[in-house]
Design a protein around this motif. Structure first.
Motif: not given
Length: 192
Positions: A90-106
């Motif tokens: 019932t909830w998106w990971m992005t909802r209510g966040q100030t941005g999006m963080n992720f990792t550049i593949p090694g």
């Protein structure tokens, strides 16, 4: 919001392909965490903005031919490096966040890239899913060794009837439910 997935502007946003000259390039080491924050114009209050639309976030990389980011318009190959989907049914990971963080593949091959982030406000009505797209110029450093893929082009990676764009009403209808059934548009994530 942006709707036209068949326009070159789906790559990095409206008019972005003409803004490469003079743009600063961030240096990133493969394996590092990076992110985008929700922006505001200079005359708006300094309160943090949040992602309030329901939907996923995704990130892609596209290597600039000959390392020339100033003139690269993103018309080459892209590969997906991150997907932020539903956190629960019932909830998106992005909802209510100030941005999006992720990792550049090694094992990302070193070089000059456009780093593209998108947030989709998913809708069950035809051609009404909204895209929020931005890019950054990055210099990826590291040992490399990976072979990114699958590769796609923008436009071309998405179709209006993809199940991640024209979503089933039982997924979209408020309140959200069955979000774990959602399948994002585009290729699978390359984990490198």
């Amino acid at each position: 919001p942006f709707y036209d997935i068949y326009s070159p502007d789906i790559r990095c946003g409206r008019g972005a392909s003409a803004s490469g000259i003079g743009t600063q390039t961030a240096t990133i080491h493969a394996g590092s965490k990076v992110g985008f924050i929700v922006g505001r114009s200079a005359d708006e209050p300094l309160e943090p903005y949040i992602i309030y639309h329901n939907g996923p976030g995704q990130a892609y990389l596209s290597k600039a031919p000959d390392g020339d980011l100033d003139h690269y318009q993103g018309d080459g190959d892209w590969f997906k490096i991150a997907y932020l989907g539903p956190e629960t049914d019932t909830w998106w990971m992005t909802r209510g966040q100030t941005g999006m963080n992720f990792t550049i593949p090694g094992t990302t091959p070193p070089g000059m890239y456009l780093l593209r982030v998108e947030h989709l406000y998913v809708q069950s009505a035809f051609n009404s899913t909204q895209f929020y797209v931005a890019c950054a110029q990055v210099n990826v450093q590291g040992p490399g060794g990976g072979l990114p893929g699958p590769l796609v082009k923008f436009p071309g990676a998405y179709a209006l009837d993809d199940e991640g764009i024209l979503v089933k009403p039982e997924i979209y209808d408020w309140p959200n439910s069955n979000l774990l059934q959602y399948r994002p548009p585009g290729p699978p994530v390359w984990e490198g």
